[in-house]
Write a protein that holds these residues in place. Structure first.
Motif: not given
Lengths: 300, 300
Positions: A43-64, A84-91
């Motif tokens: 997915f990275l090679a196709d132009g997407g991103q990845t990372g540590a989910l726990g670190d990224l979670a607070p900034q995520l707005e949509v989780v599919v 879910v415990a790391d997501l922001a309110n309203g995600a």
């Protein structure tokens, strides 16, 4: 941009990968995650991103969430490293696996405790439509869940059926659709091979029956695989013991007798038992052929 | 006129009556016959003719047999007052009932002994299409049989599938189509009522599923009858114990295992056993509803 969202796609299998690509193409900042690290690298090679989910979670707005079943969905959302415990309110969580309706209700309630919306959103259409951003989604959830999910839904789906304002209704319709789809595939195989015993060739079967009252969407889609002798898995045999099993579990709990579904399930179980689990689901025809001493196209 | 034929239609039920009207509209001198004298009288009132079959037989060029099954077909052709012995050389029998392929072969051989052609010609499409002259016909027979039948086929059918030059191939394809059609009706009923247990209303079922991979020709045609609570018999429950029984007889003789067909047959047998035999075949949904304590639209 106003209509783009910080999006994660968890589960990069044949459906999830296409969904991630479609979200990316839609302009969303898209992060892909999979237990198989090769998929995230691809997915990275196709132009997407990845990372540590726990670190990224607070900034995520949509989780599919595009995993295999209810157990994996629960693990991703509320397991040891549940997001879910790391997501922001309203995600919002867009949950795509085929699951029992009461499981979807339960996940929705647990997400709500964290101020997270939950869209019960099983998908239909196959991997090709997923990659094209043209899935059908059978969705149910609160108006707030729909609003939060809408920009990403617009990127991944051609049709969104809005089936109600509480989770469970989407999964109910998906179960109904899977009952029909699974039975129709197995019945196509039963009819095609039955015809062979009476001198009806598989190609004549497709030519004539697709124009007659005996046709179905699945027949027109899958029977040509048998004619071509091509069992490349667009949707594999192994899907059906799982999905028809879910249907029959729901049915049993509702004291609903579903004898045709039960008969079709057994044919897919036999196909898996014959080692065909990873072939295209049209390979259920091989069970019938072997039982009757028939030779399908492409076999010797 | 060159393209009109002295035609008899034997059997003026819901399909045969429409065929007789279509032949008449096509300009053929058309005689109608039925064991129920009221049907022949009705055909007279509609501009057709009738008479004593034995007296008329020598002048007939085309005999369309639209009875219920193989036994009635044999009786009409070769029974005590069987018509074949009185037909002229070169006349053609168009045999429309759903029968086993080997029965069709046998009838064709016996007709040939009298210099009479035999077209194995099962029909599909229902009573409305029959009345419009727009049936689908799954036909097999010698080129001479097709030539002799052609002017009448052109009047009664929209599509004639030419499936081979010997009788039996038409009946084989019809059996394949009936397997699928019967299973799809019962599966539609199973899925629609299963959905009701999960809060999916019958009208929502039709709206969504008809656009999804779970759809079938029969689902789109029959499920609206359940939504409307209208079981006026366009095609009755009683057709299916007969036709799926024929399918399973053929299958057993070919040592072909057809478990889904067998399961569907039992649901139609149960519907007949509940006194629903003369209702529209969508009434098989009532078996499921009663087993699960559900109330279908229009029921109280």
């Amino acid at each position: 941009m106003e209509n783009t969202r910080q999006t994660a796609v968890i589960g990069l299998g044949s459906m999830g990968y296409g969904i991630a690509l479609s979200a990316l193409r839609g302009g969303h900042q898209t992060y892909g995650f999979d237990v198989n690290a090769e998929q995230a690298a691809r997915f990275l090679a196709d132009g997407g991103q990845t990372g540590a989910l726990g670190d990224l979670a607070p900034q995520l707005e949509v989780v599919v969430v595009v995993v295999l079943n209810a157990a994996q969905t629960e693990s991703v959302l509320f397991g040891d490293n549940g997001v879910v415990a790391d997501l922001a309110n309203g995600a919002v969580v867009i949950a795509c696996a085929t699951v029992p309706p009461d499981f979807a209700e339960s996940m929705s309630a647990r997400c709500a405790e964290y101020g997270v919306h939950y869209l019960d959103a099983p998908i239909s259409g196959g991997s090709i439509k997923a990659a094209q951003g043209k899935l059908s989604i059978m969705a149910a959830g609160t108006p707030e869940a729909f609003d939060a999910a809408r920009p990403v839904l617009d990127s991944i789906a051609e049709t969104v059926f809005e089936l109600g304002d509480s989770a469970g209704a989407g999964s109910a319709m998906k179960a109904v659709n899977q009952l029909l789809a699974g039975v129709h595939i197995a019945t196509m195989a039963e009819a095609l091979t039955f015809g062979m015993t009476q001198g009806v060739s598989p190609d004549k079967f497709v030519e004539v029956i697709s124009k007659c009252a005996g046709t179905s969407w699945m027949l027109e889609n899958r029977a040509p695989h048998i004619v071509a002798g091509d069992y490349t898995p667009h949707s594999s045999v192994n899907i059906w013991p799982k999905d028809l099993g879910i249907v029959l579990d729901i049915a049993k709990n509702a004291q609903f007798s579903a004898p045709i579904t039960a008969a079709a399930l057994q044919q897919f179980v036999a196909a898996a038992g014959q080692g065909l689990g990873h072939e295209d689901d049209a390979a259920v025809a091989k069970v019938y052929a072997r039982n009757a001493g028939l030779t399908l196209p492409g076999e010797s």
